[in-house]
Design a protein around this motif. Structure first.
Motif, mmCIF file in Angstrom:
data_model
loop_
_atom_site.group_PDB
_atom_site.id
_atom_site.type_symbol
_atom_site.label_atom_id
_atom_site.label_comp_id
_atom_site.label_asym_id
_atom_site.label_seq_id
_atom_site.Cartn_x
_atom_site.Cartn_y
_atom_site.Cartn_z
ATOM 1 N N UNK A 485 2.482 3.006 -7.787
ATOM 2 C CA UNK A 485 2.216 4.436 -7.953
ATOM 3 C C UNK A 485 3.243 5.322 -7.252
ATOM 4 N N UNK A 486 3.647 4.934 -6.055
ATOM 5 C CA UNK A 486 4.665 5.712 -5.342
ATOM 6 C C UNK A 486 5.945 5.765 -6.160
ATOM 7 N N UNK A 487 6.383 4.626 -6.688
ATOM 8 C CA UNK A 487 7.618 4.570 -7.458
ATOM 9 C C UNK A 487 7.519 5.427 -8.717
ATOM 10 N N UNK A 488 6.352 5.427 -9.353
ATOM 11 C CA UNK A 488 6.188 6.225 -10.568
ATOM 12 C C UNK A 488 6.323 7.717 -10.274
ATOM 13 N N UNK A 530 17.136 2.000 -0.760
ATOM 14 C CA UNK A 530 15.862 2.418 -0.167
ATOM 15 C C UNK A 530 14.670 2.052 -1.038
ATOM 16 N N UNK A 531 14.887 1.778 -2.332
ATOM 17 C CA UNK A 531 13.782 1.400 -3.207
ATOM 18 C C UNK A 531 13.133 0.100 -2.778
ATOM 19 N N UNK A 532 13.828 -0.659 -1.959
ATOM 20 C CA UNK A 532 13.298 -1.943 -1.485
ATOM 21 C C UNK A 532 12.638 -1.833 -0.107
ATOM 22 N N UNK A 533 12.544 -0.603 0.394
ATOM 23 C CA UNK A 533 11.927 -0.390 1.705
ATOM 24 C C UNK A 533 10.533 0.195 1.545
ATOM 25 N N UNK A 534 9.752 0.092 2.585
ATOM 26 C CA UNK A 534 8.420 0.696 2.591
ATOM 27 C C UNK A 534 8.551 2.110 3.159
#
Length: 604
Positions: A485-488, A530-534
């Motif tokens: 959901x965050x990525x969307x 950064x897409x691979x970080x929390x």
């Protein structure tokens, strides 16, 4: 940072291009590049290129544009900055390339000669450029992954035209001024015109992260090489294996700031009271910048209220030892600047005033380039939309799938919402809240589809909605199908609000004052890493606040987010506005709707 334009009579039966038309286009872009101007025409008068220069890298005349390759085969006009141009230059030199300048423009010429259209995947920066191949008689255009730099075109089947601004194309006098209903509808739905649409049927935006080739047969369909949504989708595998520590973001952010300080001119910074710009100033210090000039905009109407950013921003400036300027904007200055503001506005937008005054101040300080914290909220989940949209979808996903239920509930509930003076978006929750596209439209929508009749005639609404396809347009930004959901939400905010409003406004408002606005948090490499970080929620902002060696004070991180506000509501109500076209009947739900009607009149 510059302005570019061109005319290509590609059809064999087309007349030679008009030099006066290209000249008019170039003159319209004068503020984009006050340092130099140039034109280039092929011997057959089938193509002409124009350039206006704001000199940032290699200030010498050897870097003037249009620039031709050493063998004369390729000619380029380029707007933007390639932040990794030195590394690219070194690699090309190892392969035998010889350079005559220190400009990033010449690097692009060598890259295209060696790698062709695939060159764009090697670039880190903000860019829009066109390269003409005099041998193949083709014109290649490209735009950066996020769409930081604009590029518009028109193709009538005979002649192809392009420019950095819509109004530049119109200024040439060679294309139709017929309005596009999709542009009008898009503006009232989103507060800005979503690409690839513009206010004119004849003009389109080259989509962000796309290239286009124009040959003797005409303009080919744009080819996309980058999608924000696809980056998040590709990162899904590594996320499922476990997220990397947010602490890794410090290195990512510092690396980006170092790259964004490249150039041969002083670089300042816009400074708000928030984490994003404050952390960037701290990182500029870590990257070796001297005493940075920082700028904060304030308003007397907000004094001693949560909306006043001047005092906390000044605290941050003292914390990092910057040369700080607080510029107080008065209603009088607003009224004085308004005609020029609307003249410079390239497409209608309900935003831009803050960037306008900040860039104006930067120019007064002698700055040609500044860093901005734009993009931090989209990257790190700083908006309420990251919380609200997934919650709406979870709650309403099932009922929204029942045929006609949502529409019926909206029609039945609308009178009650109006009678109770609630926000009209509440009536649309059952119909739109069950999908990410619908929920995003509800969250970001200025007017909603069933309200458009209040501001546009029926035919414009019908045709505009059909051409625009707002839900389809929003869904298209979820390319790559990110599951998280965050990525969307991040993909939607980055590909719509950030791209079509914030970045576009930063371009025309900055260029109106001949100031280049750089955005270290809007960077394709930052996104991929950064897409691979929390970085969801508080974690993202904390990671950014802790990125500088001298960590931002906790008081900055704890400060409630207010967003950058302007006292437009108070200014619109002031009798001293005189001839200001204030709507006779103010709308019920905020100044943005009143302001949108004023803005739209400037483009009608």
């Amino acid at each position: 940072m510059c302005g570019i334009a061109g005319i290509f009579a590609y059809h064999y039966a087309a007349n030679a291009i008009s030099r006066p038309e290209l000249g008019a286009m170039s003159r319209h872009m004068a503020q984009r590049g006050p340092d130099a101007s140039g034109e280039w025409f092929d011997p057959a008068e089938r193509l002409g290129l124009a350039h206006r220069r704001l000199a940032i890298i290699d200030l010498a005349d050897r870097a003037l544009q249009p620039m031709a390759s050493a063998d004369g085969r390729h000619v380029i006009v380029f707007n933007g900055e390639i932040y990794n141009h030195l590394a690219l230059r070194e690699g090309l030199q190892k392969e035998g390339a010889e350079f005559r300048t220190w400009s990033d423009t010449e690097v692009l010429l060598h890259l295209y000669a060696r790698y062709g259209e695939g060159m764009v995947t090697r670039l880190r920066g903000m860019f829009a450029f066109a390269i003409y191949d005099t041998t193949a008689r083709t014109l290649f255009l490209a735009r950066d992954p996020y769409g930081i730099k604009p590029l518009y075109y028109s193709d009538d089947g005979w002649v192809f035209r392009f420019a950095s601004q819509v109004k530049t194309l119109i200024a040439g006098g060679g294309i139709s001024r017929d309005r596009d209903p999709a542009g009008d509808v898009g503006f009232y739905l989103f507060g800005s015109v979503p690409e690839p649409f513009t206010c004119f049927r004849a003009v389109r935006a080259l989509p962000a992260g796309s290239t286009m080739l124009v040959d003797r047969a005409g303009a080919q369909v744009p080819r996309n090489y980058h999608h924000v949504g696809s980056v998040y989708g590709a990162a899904q595998q590594s996320l499922e294996a476990g997220r990397d520590s947010p602490a890794a973001f410090a290195g990512i952010a510092l690396d980006s700031v170092r790259h964004h300080l490249a150039g041969d001119v002083e670089v300042g910074a816009f400074l708000s009271a928030g984490v994003d710009s404050g952390a960037l100033v701290g990182l500029m210090r870590d990257a070796g910048a001297g005493q940075v000039k920082t700028i904060t905009i304030g308003f007397e109407e907000f004094a001693d209220t949560p909306a006043d950013e001047t005092s906390p921003a000044a605290d941050t400036a003292r914390f990092y030892g910057t040369h700080h300027v607080t510029r107080m904007i008065t209603r009088s200055e607003f009224e004085t600047d308004l005609p020029r503001f609307f003249e410079a506005m390239d497409q209608p937008s309900i935003d831009g005033l803050n960037i306008w005054f900040a860039a104006k101040t930067a120019r007064e300080l002698g700055l040609k380039a500044v860093l901005s914290g734009l993009g931090g909220d989209e990257l790190l989940g700083g908006y309420p939309s990251f919380r609200d949209i997934p919650r709406w979808v979870r709650t309403l996903q099932v009922p929204s799938r029942v045929p006609l239920l949502g529409t019926s509930l909206r029609r039945l509930g609308r009178p009650f919402v109006e009678r109770l003076r609630l926000h009209p978006k509440l009536a649309g929750l059952p119909e739109y809240g069950g999908s990410y596209a619908g929920a995003y439209l509800l969250k970001r929508g200025l007017y909603l589809p069933w309200e458009l009749g209040e501001v546009l005639d029926r035919d414009t609404v019908e045709v505009g909605l059909r051409r625009l396809g707002p839900l389809k347009l929003i869904n298209a930004q979820l390319h790559g199908q990110p599951k998280d959901p965050f990525a969307r939400v991040a993909a939607l905010e980055s590909s719509l609000y950030l791209r079509n409003q914030l970045l576009r406004d930063a371009d025309w408002a900055g260029m109106a004052h001949s100031v280049e606005i750089r955005t270290p948090l809007v960077d394709s490499e930052v996104l991929e890493r950064s897409a691979r970080l929390d970085l969801r929620g508080v974690a993202g902002k904390t990671a950014l606040a802790q990125a500088p060696a001298k960590i931002l004070p906790q008081s900055v991180l704890d400060r409630p987010k207010t967003g950058f506000a302007l006292p437009i509501a108070q200014w619109l109500q002031a009798s001293s506005l005189g001839s200001m076209p204030v709507p006779r009947k103010p709308t019920q739900h905020g100044w943005a709707r009143d302001w949108s009607r004023i803005v739209h009149r400037q483009f009608a």
